[in-house]
Design a protein around this motif. Structure first.
Motif, PDB file in Angstrom:
ATOM      1  N   ASP A   1      -1.380   3.577  -2.141  1.00 40.16           N
ATOM      2  CA  ASP A   1      -0.856   4.304  -0.989  1.00 40.16           C
ATOM      3  C   ASP A   1      -0.520   3.356   0.163  1.00 40.16           C
ATOM      4  N   ILE A   2      -1.382   2.351   0.397  1.00 38.23           N
ATOM      5  CA  ILE A   2      -1.116   1.387   1.466  1.00 38.23           C
ATOM      6  C   ILE A   2       0.121   0.556   1.121  1.00 38.23           C
ATOM      7  N   THR A   3       0.242   0.153  -0.141  1.00 39.93           N
ATOM      8  CA  THR A   3       1.416  -0.607  -0.582  1.00 39.93           C
ATOM      9  C   THR A   3       2.697   0.192  -0.359  1.00 39.93           C
ATOM     10  N   THR A   4       2.647   1.473  -0.730  1.00 40.16           N
ATOM     11  CA  THR A   4       3.827   2.332  -0.562  1.00 40.16           C
ATOM     12  C   THR A   4       4.194   2.484   0.903  1.00 40.16           C
ATOM     13  N   ALA A   5       3.186   2.666   1.765  1.00 35.42           N
ATOM     14  CA  ALA A   5       3.454   2.838   3.197  1.00 35.42           C
ATOM     15  C   ALA A   5       4.103   1.588   3.784  1.00 35.42           C
ATOM     16  N   LEU A   6       3.610   0.412   3.418  1.00 35.88           N
ATOM     17  CA  LEU A   6       4.193  -0.823   3.929  1.00 35.88           C
ATOM     18  C   LEU A   6       5.584  -1.057   3.346  1.00 35.88           C
ATOM     19  N   ALA A   7       5.766  -0.698   2.066  1.00 33.84           N
ATOM     20  CA  ALA A   7       7.047  -0.947   1.411  1.00 33.84           C
ATOM     21  C   ALA A   7       8.167  -0.127   2.032  1.00 33.84           C
ATOM     22  N   ARG A   8       7.827   1.006   2.635  1.00 29.96           N
ATOM     23  CA  ARG A   8       8.869   1.840   3.246  1.00 29.96           C
ATOM     24  C   ARG A   8       9.466   1.192   4.494  1.00 29.96           C
ATOM     25  N   PHE A   9       8.775   0.198   5.020  1.00 31.50           N
ATOM     26  CA  PHE A   9       9.223  -0.435   6.258  1.00 31.50           C
ATOM     27  C   PHE A   9      10.270  -1.486   5.918  1.00 31.50           C
ATOM     28  N   ARG A  10      11.500  -1.271   6.328  1.00 33.50           N
ATOM     29  CA  ARG A  10      12.606  -2.139   5.936  1.00 33.50           C
ATOM     30  C   ARG A  10      12.479  -3.553   6.483  1.00 33.50           C
TER      31      ARG A  10
END
Length: 523
Positions: free
Chosen positions: A155-164
């Motif tokens: 979940d943390i990886t996904t949240a950070l990955a959304r940040f362009r």
């Protein structure tokens, strides 16, 4: 001869297995067994092969063989559950699947990670904040909570990955370090990132504690460390706080508001989320039983929360895997159910990357509408441009649509975002198909061989190896590849090739079929 894998060195002349600067104690039989698996890593070795090579053909019980294999795995930090380096293929045999480098130079120093004794050359660092989130340690008293700790990291990886504004290494590559004591500088070099996030999760009753520390991979300096406590129902808020603190520590000029906009709680139903995480842990075992258990978990998650789009997407993907591996009991009914689940995933997940990506690919594969499939995956990548999995699936869609140049570009992005991905064979095979369609048969066959080494049972990879070698004039090599494909899938025929390779352009299908015909695939 010396063989290097991860941070181990296997020296056949000195009969030593080194881990870093230490020598790992092994019995002669364990050493020989490991050596045989490494030398024959390009194929699956059977029990009979091992008995003949290590025990000179003497009768050996299954229990004795299992004991020796467990000792080999233990010596290199692997296990029968993880199978990170030595994979068991039921009813077929065993295979060493680690990435190996060879050297004929004599050993003059402790293991440094490469044959020359110098640090492993690293990938280039992107011109933006780049980070790998390593698996968090499970500090709960219950080892069964491992899936929960892994879910937190995901979940943390996904949240950070959304940040362009960030470059985030995919989960599949980060998790190759699971269960290992690592040097963050080495991680930074191997993954090509500037920062590494480590942490732990402790779940006790209705309380959760998430601890994290952010490290500069170039210097080893700790940039930030903190822990967050809360009730289980607040777990998503705790994850958001970890994410925001990481962004604030490594990119203070970036807009945290964009992270906040992108953050979405996957579900308000914690039981549904729990079953979803258990499903992810099950399907990532890459076995038939794991796939079945995962499907059951995703179905239960859907029952608990009928609006959980990701669960629909993953359930649909489970059915596709059943189709590809010929595990289906009632193909017509199961394919219909897969389409229904994928459509529901797309309808519910209009602003979610995973449902759009996974649902879009399933629909393209089953409904043969790759225009819609490409559009849905493009929407997914607009939401999360750091998804190696989405770039990989996009490469396959571009192949089927007849866009090989774009497929090569997307496969390269997937490889960079997840350079240690256990599914790298699929990325390499996609690139092989793309070069094949551009009539670059030598490049295609080279990539296909790398894919085959990664997974000799991946039939699409074996097929492209056969076709590219045959059209390059290496008929015998192509014939050997076809023999391997028929061993994996005895029902393979040119007449049912469309089920596996749904090229939209007739000339591409004709080219592929011609190569396989030359390699000896029956009509």
């Amino acid at each position: 001869m010396r063989y290097f894998f991860e941070d181990y060195a296997f020296d056949t002349d000195r009969r030593e297995l080194q881990h870093g600067s230490s020598v790992v104690a092994t019995t002669p039989q364990v050493f020989d067994l490991l050596g045989y698996l490494i030398r024959n890593r390009d194929r699956v070795v059977s029990k009979d092969d091992l008995v003949q090579a290590i025990w000179n053909g003497r009768i050996v019980s299954d229990a004795a063989l299992t004991t020796r294999l467990n000792a080999v795995r233990s010596a290199i930090g692997d296990s029968g559950e993880a199978q990170r380096l030595i994979k068991t293929l039921p009813r077929k045999g065993f295979r060493f699947v680690g990435i190996v480098r060879e050297s004929n130079k004599p050993s003059t120093a402790a293991v440094s990670g490469d044959p020359a004794g110098s640090p492993t050359p690293g990938l280039p660092i992107p011109n933006c904040p780049s980070i790998a989130i390593l698996p968090f340690a499970n500090l709960s008293s219950d080892p069964e909570q491992e899936y929960f700790a892994d879910g937190i990291v995901e979940d943390i990886t996904t949240a950070l990955a959304r940040f362009r504004g960030m470059f985030v290494i995919a989960r599949n590559s980060s998790f190759t370090y699971k269960g290992r004591v690592v040097d963050v500088k080495q991680v930074g070099r191997e993954l090509g990132v500037r920062y590494v996030l480590e942490g732990s999760v402790r779940k006790a009753g209705s309380r959760v504690r998430i601890a994290g520390q952010l490290i500069d991979a170039e210097t080893g300096a700790h940039l930030w460390a903190d822990s967050f406590d809360g009730a289980l129902q607040d777990v998503f808020d705790l994850q958001d706080r970890v994410t925001s603190n990481v962004v604030g520590a490594i990119a203070p000029t970036l807009m945290l508001a964009e992270i906040k906009r992108a953050e979405r709680k996957p579900t308000e139903n914690l039981d549904a989320h729990d079953h979803y995480l258990r499903g992810l842990a099950s399907v990532r075992l890459w076995t038939r039983d794991g796939n079945s258990r995962g499907l059951d978990y995703f179905r239960k998650a859907i029952q608990l929360d009928p609006h959980l789009a990701a669960a629909y997407a993953m359930a649909a993907w489970c059915y596709v895997r059943r189709k590809l591996h010929q595990w289906m009991d009632d193909p017509a009914a199961e394919i219909g159910e897969a389409k229904r689940l994928a459509r529901q995933a797309v309808d519910l997940g209009q602003d979610r990357a995973l449902p759009l990506c996974m649902g879009g690919y399933v629909l393209g594969l089953l409904e043969r509408d790759f225009d819609e499939s490409a559009a849905l995956i493009d929407r997914s990548l607009a939401i999360n441009p750091n998804s190696a999995y989405a770039w990989s699936l996009s490469a396959w869609v571009r192949i089927w649509r007849g866009e090989p140049d774009l497929a090569i570009e997307h496969a390269a992005k997937a490889e960079r975002l997840s350079p240690l991905d256990p599914s790298m064979y699929s990325i390499l095979a996609a690139a092989a198909y793309a070069h094949f369609l551009l009539h670059r048969y030598d490049v295609a066959s080279s990539l296909a061989e790398q894919a085959r080494r990664g997974n000799p049972n991946f039939v699409l990879g074996v097929y492209i190896a056969a076709a590219s070698n045959a059209l390059a004039g290496r008929i015998e090599v192509g014939q050997r590849a076809i023999a391997g494909a028929l061993e994996c899938d005895p029902g393979s025929r040119l007449s049912n090739l469309k089920n596996l390779a749904p090229f939209e352009r007739p000339e591409h299908f004709t080219l592929f079929a011609d190569g396989l015909r030359k390699a000896g695939l029956p009509d």
